[in-house]
Design a protein around this motif. Sequence first.
Motif, mmCIF file in Angstrom:
data_model
loop_
_atom_site.group_PDB
_atom_site.id
_atom_site.type_symbol
_atom_site.label_atom_id
_atom_site.label_comp_id
_atom_site.label_asym_id
_atom_site.label_seq_id
_atom_site.Cartn_x
_atom_site.Cartn_y
_atom_site.Cartn_z
ATOM 1 N N PHE A 24 0.860 -1.184 0.000
ATOM 2 C CA PHE A 24 0.000 0.000 0.000
ATOM 3 C C PHE A 24 0.890 1.226 0.000
ATOM 4 O O PHE A 24 1.711 1.415 0.909
ATOM 5 C CB PHE A 24 -0.914 0.021 1.223
ATOM 6 N N HIS A 25 0.728 2.072 -1.025
ATOM 7 C CA HIS A 25 1.550 3.258 -1.185
ATOM 8 C C HIS A 25 0.837 4.447 -0.546
ATOM 9 O O HIS A 25 -0.272 4.813 -0.940
ATOM 10 C CB HIS A 25 1.807 3.527 -2.669
ATOM 11 N N MET A 26 1.488 5.029 0.457
ATOM 12 C CA MET A 26 0.859 6.111 1.198
ATOM 13 C C MET A 26 0.576 7.336 0.333
ATOM 14 O O MET A 26 -0.376 8.066 0.578
ATOM 15 C CB MET A 26 1.747 6.516 2.381
ATOM 16 N N ARG A 27 1.396 7.558 -0.671
ATOM 17 C CA ARG A 27 1.228 8.769 -1.473
ATOM 18 C C ARG A 27 0.005 8.696 -2.367
ATOM 19 O O ARG A 27 -0.859 9.580 -2.332
ATOM 20 C CB ARG A 27 2.479 9.023 -2.324
ATOM 21 N N ASP A 28 -0.118 7.621 -3.163
ATOM 22 C CA ASP A 28 -1.254 7.532 -4.075
ATOM 23 C C ASP A 28 -2.422 6.747 -3.486
ATOM 24 O O ASP A 28 -3.453 6.583 -4.132
ATOM 25 C CB ASP A 28 -0.846 6.941 -5.430
ATOM 26 N N GLU A 29 -2.248 6.236 -2.257
ATOM 27 C CA GLU A 29 -3.299 5.513 -1.540
ATOM 28 C C GLU A 29 -3.871 4.385 -2.392
ATOM 29 O O GLU A 29 -5.082 4.222 -2.537
ATOM 30 C CB GLU A 29 -4.401 6.471 -1.092
ATOM 31 N N ALA A 30 -2.965 3.588 -2.942
ATOM 32 C CA ALA A 30 -3.366 2.491 -3.820
ATOM 33 C C ALA A 30 -2.620 1.222 -3.443
ATOM 34 O O ALA A 30 -1.483 1.258 -2.961
ATOM 35 C CB ALA A 30 -3.092 2.843 -5.281
ATOM 36 N N PHE A 31 -3.296 0.088 -3.669
ATOM 37 C CA PHE A 31 -2.682 -1.220 -3.442
ATOM 38 C C PHE A 31 -2.023 -1.710 -4.724
ATOM 39 O O PHE A 31 -2.511 -1.465 -5.833
ATOM 40 C CB PHE A 31 -3.738 -2.236 -2.998
ATOM 41 N N HIS A 32 -0.919 -2.414 -4.547
ATOM 42 C CA HIS A 32 -0.218 -3.026 -5.670
ATOM 43 C C HIS A 32 0.161 -4.453 -5.284
ATOM 44 O O HIS A 32 0.257 -4.783 -4.093
ATOM 45 C CB HIS A 32 1.019 -2.224 -6.052
ATOM 46 N N VAL A 33 0.383 -5.283 -6.285
ATOM 47 C CA VAL A 33 0.701 -6.696 -6.056
ATOM 48 C C VAL A 33 2.135 -6.974 -6.487
ATOM 49 O O VAL A 33 2.572 -6.537 -7.556
ATOM 50 C CB VAL A 33 -0.266 -7.616 -6.833
ATOM 51 N N ILE A 34 2.864 -7.680 -5.636
ATOM 52 C CA ILE A 34 4.221 -8.121 -5.946
ATOM 53 C C ILE A 34 4.240 -9.649 -5.890
ATOM 54 O O ILE A 34 3.733 -10.248 -4.936
ATOM 55 C CB ILE A 34 5.235 -7.559 -4.934
ATOM 56 N N LYS A 35 4.800 -10.261 -6.886
ATOM 57 C CA LYS A 35 4.910 -11.708 -6.895
ATOM 58 C C LYS A 35 5.949 -12.157 -5.868
ATOM 59 O O LYS A 35 6.949 -11.489 -5.634
ATOM 60 C CB LYS A 35 5.308 -12.219 -8.278
ATOM 61 N N CYS A 36 5.716 -13.292 -5.260
ATOM 62 C CA CYS A 36 6.702 -13.878 -4.351
ATOM 63 C C CYS A 36 7.901 -14.392 -5.148
ATOM 64 O O CYS A 36 7.799 -14.614 -6.364
ATOM 65 C CB CYS A 36 6.080 -15.013 -3.552
ATOM 66 N N PRO A 37 9.046 -14.586 -4.507
ATOM 67 C CA PRO A 37 10.219 -15.105 -5.231
ATOM 68 C C PRO A 37 9.912 -16.399 -5.966
ATOM 69 O O PRO A 37 9.277 -17.309 -5.427
ATOM 70 C CB PRO A 37 11.237 -15.348 -4.107
ATOM 71 N N ASP A 38 10.338 -16.464 -7.210
ATOM 72 C CA ASP A 38 10.170 -17.650 -8.049
ATOM 73 C C ASP A 38 8.698 -18.014 -8.258
ATOM 74 O O ASP A 38 8.387 -19.128 -8.721
ATOM 75 C CB ASP A 38 10.892 -18.860 -7.446
ATOM 76 N N ASN A 39 7.795 -17.098 -7.911
ATOM 77 C CA ASN A 39 6.359 -17.386 -8.028
ATOM 78 C C ASN A 39 5.987 -18.683 -7.301
ATOM 79 O O ASN A 39 5.089 -19.410 -7.719
ATOM 80 C CB ASN A 39 5.929 -17.474 -9.494
ATOM 81 N N SER A 40 6.710 -18.962 -6.226
ATOM 82 C CA SER A 40 6.515 -20.212 -5.501
ATOM 83 C C SER A 40 5.613 -20.008 -4.298
ATOM 84 O O SER A 40 5.282 -18.890 -3.913
ATOM 85 C CB SER A 40 7.869 -20.775 -5.046
ATOM 86 N N TYR A 41 5.250 -21.151 -3.677
ATOM 87 C CA TYR A 41 4.475 -21.116 -2.438
ATOM 88 C C TYR A 41 5.412 -21.378 -1.270
ATOM 89 O O TYR A 41 6.239 -22.284 -1.307
ATOM 90 C CB TYR A 41 3.371 -22.171 -2.457
#
Length: 381
Positions: A235-252
């Motif tokens: 969550f970016h405080m400046r634009d007040e928006a959520f963003h998604v980041i993939k986990c390393p290697d797209n693994s579980y």
Amino acid sequence: MTSNDDFSEDLLIEILSRLPVKSLMRYKFVCRFWCALIKSPRFVSRHIINYNDDNTRLVVEKVPGYDEGPPYVLFHDETLVDLSNDERFEPPTRHDHELLGNCNGLFCLHDKNSNRISIWNLATREFRALPKWKGEIPRHKWVYQLNFGFELDSSSNDYKIIFILNLTDDNTRKDSVSTEVILHTLSTDSWRYLKANELSDYSFLGGQQSENTYLDRICYWIAWRYNNCQEILSFHMRDEAFHVIKCPDNSYFPNPILGVYDNSLHFLDFDRSESCFEKWVMKEGSWTKQLSVGPILGVLRALEFWKNGSFFIESNTNQLLLYDPNTRALRDVGLGTDGLFLHRYKESLISTEWEDWVVDFFDIPIPWQILGVYQTDFDSS
């Protein structure tokens, strides 16, 4: 004031801002100028920066029933070798509290008896109970999980706090789950709802005992989609928006934790099948594996990052261990992990008093959130 005076004041700020709060509280009585200087927002902000990570200490929260005495322990020895150098304490009200987390020396406390929120500066002993926030949730819904974050929006020089409330009606169907997001800003001293329909697909790691990870005015949480996909939400405080980041290697990863070291986001997990720890660091928008440690037998999971890249581990005998990747040393801290929650703590001078010039403080009135009771059970006062 002359330029020499300005230089002298700047130099005084640089010197004093590297001292512990206990000393500064005494120095406020040297003279009126020193008192005004130490209380000023400029000095408070500089102290947060100069009283750096080397001065981070460990606070342990004890779940009621596991141990007698005050529920919180502050260990003053940063190496955690001498556990006798501790300070046991409890909030001034002595009610049944739990720590929701801390930011810049301020603890956010939830009073289980009154269902109210308080702000507590452990170093200055300032404490302020806050009123309930009157909100609305759909009938027959209750909050089963809470995640929160707070940080400074440098674009507006304003603290913001966000609460993410996962709601359910005890029905396991996906359409029975919903999410409410509420944002508070200091400058307006008010709350407002944020539209975040995309969060309804997520369940967050940790719930009420999970502190947010923040870096460069961004808050991070590990979360799962209901299709079992694991991702990192920011969550970016400046634009007040959520963003998604993939986990390393797209693994579980079964037991991942996030942390910040060397001004970078770090991701750590323990692979039980291999008895190994793997750590990644985020650089220029991508994950790079930085460390692979093991096999280490007798380990249950990673608990929390500490200092200089080290991290806490829970053994399968419920003992607290500390691993230092720089020396490759693993040692028993001397504490059991049953009924304990760990909090990184760095003291500050931020005041809990309402004053127009205090730009480094935030208000956290929130509703019903922890206890999971129905909306109609709350008073309207």
